[in-house]
Design a protein around this motif. Structure first.
Motif, PDB file in Angstrom:
ATOM      1  N   VAL A   1     -19.933  39.260  48.396  1.00 22.98           N
ATOM      2  CA  VAL A   1     -18.836  40.005  47.780  1.00 22.98           C
ATOM      3  C   VAL A   1     -19.196  40.137  46.304  1.00 22.98           C
ATOM      4  CG1 VAL A   1     -16.396  40.028  47.209  1.00 22.98           C
ATOM      5  CG2 VAL A   1     -17.139  39.172  49.430  1.00 22.98           C
ATOM      6  N   ALA A   2     -19.321  41.382  45.832  1.00 23.01           N
ATOM      7  CA  ALA A   2     -19.711  41.643  44.454  1.00 23.01           C
ATOM      8  C   ALA A   2     -18.582  42.358  43.730  1.00 23.01           C
ATOM      9  CB  ALA A   2     -20.973  42.501  44.415  1.00 23.01           C
ATOM     10  N   ARG A   3     -18.405  41.989  42.467  1.00 31.57           N
ATOM     11  CA  ARG A   3     -17.371  42.598  41.628  1.00 31.57           C
ATOM     12  C   ARG A   3     -17.988  42.863  40.263  1.00 31.57           C
ATOM     13  NH1 ARG A   3     -11.382  41.651  41.540  1.00 31.57           N
ATOM     14  NH2 ARG A   3     -11.849  40.708  43.536  1.00 31.57           N
ATOM     15  N   GLN A   4     -17.893  44.106  39.809  1.00 28.08           N
ATOM     16  CA  GLN A   4     -18.457  44.492  38.521  1.00 28.08           C
ATOM     17  C   GLN A   4     -17.347  44.734  37.515  1.00 28.08           C
ATOM     18  OE1 GLN A   4     -20.763  48.079  38.596  1.00 28.08           O
ATOM     19  NE2 GLN A   4     -21.464  47.843  36.502  1.00 28.08           N
ATOM     20  N   ASP A   5     -17.363  43.989  36.418  1.00 27.44           N
ATOM     21  CA  ASP A   5     -16.409  44.155  35.314  1.00 27.44           C
ATOM     22  C   ASP A   5     -14.956  44.182  35.781  1.00 27.44           C
ATOM     23  OD1 ASP A   5     -18.503  44.293  33.460  1.00 27.44           O
ATOM     24  OD2 ASP A   5     -18.742  46.437  33.804  1.00 27.44           O
ATOM     25  N   GLY A   6     -14.604  43.339  36.732  1.00 25.92           N
ATOM     26  CA  GLY A   6     -13.224  43.246  37.197  1.00 25.92           C
ATOM     27  C   GLY A   6     -12.798  44.365  38.140  1.00 25.92           C
ATOM     28  N   SER A   7     -13.736  45.166  38.607  1.00 27.41           N
ATOM     29  CA  SER A   7     -13.395  46.248  39.533  1.00 27.41           C
ATOM     30  C   SER A   7     -13.064  45.660  40.910  1.00 27.41           C
ATOM     31  CB  SER A   7     -14.575  47.214  39.648  1.00 27.41           C
ATOM     32  OG  SER A   7     -15.670  46.563  40.241  1.00 27.41           O
ATOM     33  N   PRO A   8     -12.571  46.475  41.832  1.00 29.42           N
ATOM     34  CA  PRO A   8     -12.309  45.965  43.182  1.00 29.42           C
ATOM     35  C   PRO A   8     -13.600  45.438  43.821  1.00 29.42           C
ATOM     36  CG  PRO A   8     -11.336  48.137  42.902  1.00 29.42           C
ATOM     37  CD  PRO A   8     -12.153  47.866  41.680  1.00 29.42           C
ATOM     38  N   PRO A   9     -13.507  44.405  44.645  1.00 27.94           N
ATOM     39  CA  PRO A   9     -14.715  43.819  45.239  1.00 27.94           C
ATOM     40  C   PRO A   9     -15.359  44.733  46.282  1.00 27.94           C
ATOM     41  CG  PRO A   9     -12.750  42.762  46.098  1.00 27.94           C
ATOM     42  CD  PRO A   9     -12.291  43.703  45.024  1.00 27.94           C
ATOM     43  N   ALA A  10     -16.672  44.624  46.382  1.00 30.15           N
ATOM     44  CA  ALA A  10     -17.434  45.348  47.399  1.00 30.15           C
ATOM     45  C   ALA A  10     -18.117  44.320  48.286  1.00 30.15           C
ATOM     46  CB  ALA A  10     -18.472  46.248  46.743  1.00 30.15           C
ATOM     47  N   THR A  11     -18.101  44.546  49.597  1.00 32.74           N
ATOM     48  CA  THR A  11     -18.678  43.612  50.563  1.00 32.74           C
ATOM     49  C   THR A  11     -20.036  44.122  51.020  1.00 32.74           C
ATOM     50  OG1 THR A  11     -16.469  42.999  51.303  1.00 32.74           O
ATOM     51  CG2 THR A  11     -18.287  42.450  52.759  1.00 32.74           C
ATOM     52  N   LEU A  12     -21.035  43.249  51.023  1.00 33.53           N
ATOM     53  CA  LEU A  12     -22.381  43.580  51.487  1.00 33.53           C
ATOM     54  C   LEU A  12     -22.716  42.705  52.685  1.00 33.53           C
ATOM     55  CD1 LEU A  12     -22.721  43.918  48.146  1.00 33.53           C
ATOM     56  CD2 LEU A  12     -25.022  44.282  48.906  1.00 33.53           C
ATOM     57  N   LEU A  13     -22.953  43.328  53.814  1.00 37.72           N
ATOM     58  CA  LEU A  13     -23.369  42.607  55.010  1.00 37.72           C
ATOM     59  C   LEU A  13     -24.849  42.250  54.899  1.00 37.72           C
ATOM     60  CD1 LEU A  13     -21.518  44.702  57.719  1.00 37.72           C
ATOM     61  CD2 LEU A  13     -20.857  42.502  56.760  1.00 37.72           C
ATOM     62  N   PRO A  14     -25.338  41.330  55.716  1.00 35.75           N
ATOM     63  CA  PRO A  14     -26.758  40.967  55.675  1.00 35.75           C
ATOM     64  C   PRO A  14     -27.663  42.181  55.890  1.00 35.75           C
ATOM     65  CG  PRO A  14     -25.542  39.401  56.996  1.00 35.75           C
ATOM     66  CD  PRO A  14     -24.592  40.517  56.678  1.00 35.75           C
ATOM     67  N   GLY A  15     -28.739  42.228  55.104  1.00 35.20           N
ATOM     68  CA  GLY A  15     -29.705  43.318  55.230  1.00 35.20           C
ATOM     69  C   GLY A  15     -29.307  44.599  54.523  1.00 35.20           C
ATOM     70  N   ARG A  16     -28.238  44.606  53.794  1.00 39.57           N
ATOM     71  CA  ARG A  16     -27.758  45.813  53.105  1.00 39.57           C
ATOM     72  C   ARG A  16     -27.941  45.670  51.602  1.00 39.57           C
ATOM     73  NH1 ARG A  16     -25.222  49.718  56.599  1.00 39.57           N
ATOM     74  NH2 ARG A  16     -25.347  48.720  58.619  1.00 39.57           N
ATOM     75  N   SER A  17     -27.766  46.795  50.906  1.00 35.56           N
ATOM     76  CA  SER A  17     -27.793  46.769  49.443  1.00 35.56           C
ATOM     77  C   SER A  17     -26.665  47.648  48.922  1.00 35.56           C
ATOM     78  CB  SER A  17     -29.144  47.250  48.914  1.00 35.56           C
ATOM     79  OG  SER A  17     -29.335  48.615  49.195  1.00 35.56           O
ATOM     80  N   LEU A  18     -26.320  47.427  47.677  1.00 35.03           N
ATOM     81  CA  LEU A  18     -25.214  48.139  47.040  1.00 35.03           C
ATOM     82  C   LEU A  18     -25.694  48.705  45.713  1.00 35.03           C
ATOM     83  CD1 LEU A  18     -22.065  48.678  46.835  1.00 35.03           C
ATOM     84  CD2 LEU A  18     -21.988  46.537  45.555  1.00 35.03           C
ATOM     85  N   PRO A  19     -25.580  50.033  45.510  1.00 39.36           N
ATOM     86  CA  PRO A  19     -25.942  50.578  44.202  1.00 39.36           C
ATOM     87  C   PRO A  19     -24.840  50.278  43.188  1.00 39.36           C
ATOM     88  CG  PRO A  19     -25.224  52.347  45.649  1.00 39.36           C
ATOM     89  CD  PRO A  19     -25.213  51.086  46.465  1.00 39.36           C
ATOM     90  N   VAL A  20     -25.232  49.915  41.973  1.00 40.68           N
ATOM     91  CA  VAL A  20     -24.293  49.686  40.877  1.00 40.68           C
ATOM     92  C   VAL A  20     -24.778  50.464  39.665  1.00 40.68           C
ATOM     93  CG1 VAL A  20     -23.418  47.445  41.625  1.00 40.68           C
ATOM     94  CG2 VAL A  20     -25.453  47.533  40.235  1.00 40.68           C
ATOM     95  N   ARG A  21     -23.835  51.027  38.942  1.00 49.53           N
ATOM     96  CA  ARG A  21     -24.156  51.782  37.734  1.00 49.53           C
ATOM     97  C   ARG A  21     -23.900  50.895  36.531  1.00 49.53           C
ATOM     98  NH1 ARG A  21     -25.490  56.644  37.016  1.00 49.53           N
ATOM     99  NH2 ARG A  21     -24.767  57.325  39.037  1.00 49.53           N
TER     100      ARG A  21
END
Length: 158
Positions: A43-63
């Motif tokens: 579970v990733a959260r950038q600068d207090g934004s809503p959390p994003a969930t990453l399942l195994p083997g996945r990636s999440l782009p962040v700006r």
């Protein structure tokens, strides 16, 4: 002084003021990724934004568009199930001009010559930062305890 020279000087002055304002408010605006190469659910959260969930083997782009923070927690199952995180970390990142990177280490002991974190003054394990690209964060196969959650919960096919 003629009107033409006065207008030319005014144009140069306005151009310099615009350049100074542009450079002082410069931001990088880089697109980087958080990789989950583990068996955990991130579970990733950038600068207090809503959390994003990453399942195994996945990636999440962040700006990364200005200096800020990314908070990451790893769970053995879905976080909504009420479990506590196996590990968690918060990383500061920089995004200025043409550089985007995760900050770690201290400013002490030859930081300008050897780089921050050269002597391991701040550990990032089990996460790897700034690899494969500056600003990326990876949770890979590590020495964290194995999950006792049934494999069905972590299956990508549903």
């Amino acid at each position: 002084m003629t009107k033409r020279i006065g207008c030319g000087l005014a144009g140069v002055a306005l151009g310099l003021v615009g350049l100074v304002v542009t450079v002082s408010d410069a931001s990088a605006d880089c697109l980087r990724r958080i990789y989950n190469r583990s068996t955990y659910v991130l579970v990733a959260r950038q600068d207090g934004s809503p959390p994003a969930t990453l399942l195994p083997g996945r990636s999440l782009p962040v700006r990364l568009s200005r200096p800020g923070q990314i908070a990451i927690s790893a769970y053995c199952g879905l976080p909504e199930a009420g479990g506590s995180p196996v590990t968690q970390a918060t990383f500061d990142y920089e995004a200025v001009l043409d550089r985007c990177f995760v900050r770690f280490g201290s400013d002490e002991f030859f930081a300008t010559q050897l780089g921050r974190g050269f002597f391991g003054t701040q550990e990032t394990a089990p996460f790897t930062v700034n690899n494969p690209q500056q600003g990326d964060i990876v949770l890979g196969p590590s020495a964290l305890p194995a999950c006792t959650v049934p494999r069905v919960v972590l299956d990508r096919r549903g």
